[in-house]
Design a protein around this motif. Structure first.
Motif, short mmCIF file in Angstrom:
data_model
loop_
_atom_site.label_atom_id
_atom_site.label_comp_id
_atom_site.label_asym_id
_atom_site.label_seq_id
_atom_site.Cartn_x
_atom_site.Cartn_y
_atom_site.Cartn_z
N LYS A 48 -49.67 30.52 27.81
CA LYS A 48 -50.22 29.57 26.84
C LYS A 48 -49.44 29.66 25.51
O LYS A 48 -49.07 28.64 24.93
CB LYS A 48 -51.71 29.87 26.59
CG LYS A 48 -52.40 28.82 25.74
CD LYS A 48 -53.86 29.17 25.54
CE LYS A 48 -54.68 28.49 26.61
NZ LYS A 48 -56.12 28.64 26.42
N GLU A 49 -49.16 30.88 25.07
CA GLU A 49 -48.41 31.07 23.82
C GLU A 49 -46.98 30.54 23.96
O GLU A 49 -46.42 29.94 23.05
CB GLU A 49 -48.38 32.55 23.42
CG GLU A 49 -49.72 33.09 22.97
CD GLU A 49 -50.65 33.45 24.14
OE1 GLU A 49 -50.19 33.53 25.30
OE2 GLU A 49 -51.85 33.61 23.88
N GLU A 86 -51.68 36.52 37.85
CA GLU A 86 -51.92 35.81 36.61
C GLU A 86 -50.76 36.11 35.65
O GLU A 86 -50.36 37.25 35.49
CB GLU A 86 -53.24 36.27 35.98
CG GLU A 86 -53.68 35.39 34.85
CD GLU A 86 -55.07 35.76 34.38
OE1 GLU A 86 -55.21 35.94 33.16
OE2 GLU A 86 -55.98 35.88 35.22
N VAL A 87 -50.21 35.06 35.05
CA VAL A 87 -49.11 35.22 34.12
C VAL A 87 -49.68 35.27 32.71
O VAL A 87 -50.35 34.34 32.28
CB VAL A 87 -48.09 34.06 34.26
CG1 VAL A 87 -46.97 34.21 33.25
CG2 VAL A 87 -47.55 33.98 35.67
N GLU A 88 -49.40 36.37 32.02
CA GLU A 88 -49.90 36.51 30.66
C GLU A 88 -48.90 35.92 29.67
O GLU A 88 -47.69 35.99 29.86
CB GLU A 88 -50.14 37.98 30.34
CG GLU A 88 -51.31 38.55 31.10
CD GLU A 88 -51.63 39.96 30.66
OE1 GLU A 88 -51.39 40.30 29.48
OE2 GLU A 88 -52.13 40.71 31.50
N GLY A 89 -49.43 35.32 28.61
CA GLY A 89 -48.58 34.79 27.55
C GLY A 89 -48.07 33.38 27.80
O GLY A 89 -47.32 32.84 27.00
#
Length: 114
Positions: free
Chosen positions: A8-9, A3-6
């Protein structure tokens, strides 16, 4: 599955950068050209010099010289030698014009990236 965090931002920030319209930045460049062109303008009555303006347009920005005879002074006629004032301004201030545009775009990017 990773899962890639950030993400969406990041997408939101990229979308906000896409909204930056360069018109104001291009206007900054046009104002640099206008200032130098006004300095270069031949002066008899001062009308040619005072008829300069820079405006935002739907395509970006433009520097205008509104005196009806401006073209003839810049390029000459069969009876009058050219007395260029816009072209020399562009030639001598090209780097400053590009820098003014780039600086304004960078300022907008920095503002949107926060």
């Amino acid at each position: 599955m990773a899962e890639v965090e950030g993400l969406k931002e990041l997408n939101k920030k990229l979308a906000s950068l896409a909204k930056i319209i360069p018109n104001k930045a291009l206007l900054k460049g046009a104002l640099v050209l206008q200032r130098e062109s006004m300095i270069n303008s031949p002066v008899k009555t001062g009308f040619l010099r005072e008829s300069h303006e820079s405006v935002e347009t739907s395509e970006g920005a433009e520097m205008r010289v509104n005196a009806e005879y401006a073209y003839y002074v810049e390029f000459g006629t069969s009876k009058m030698k050219a007395r260029p004032y816009v072209r020399p301004a562009l030639d001598t201030k090209e780097k400053e014009i590009l820098s003014a545009v780039a600086d304004e775009i960078q300022k907008n990017i920095d503002k949107e990236a926060k």
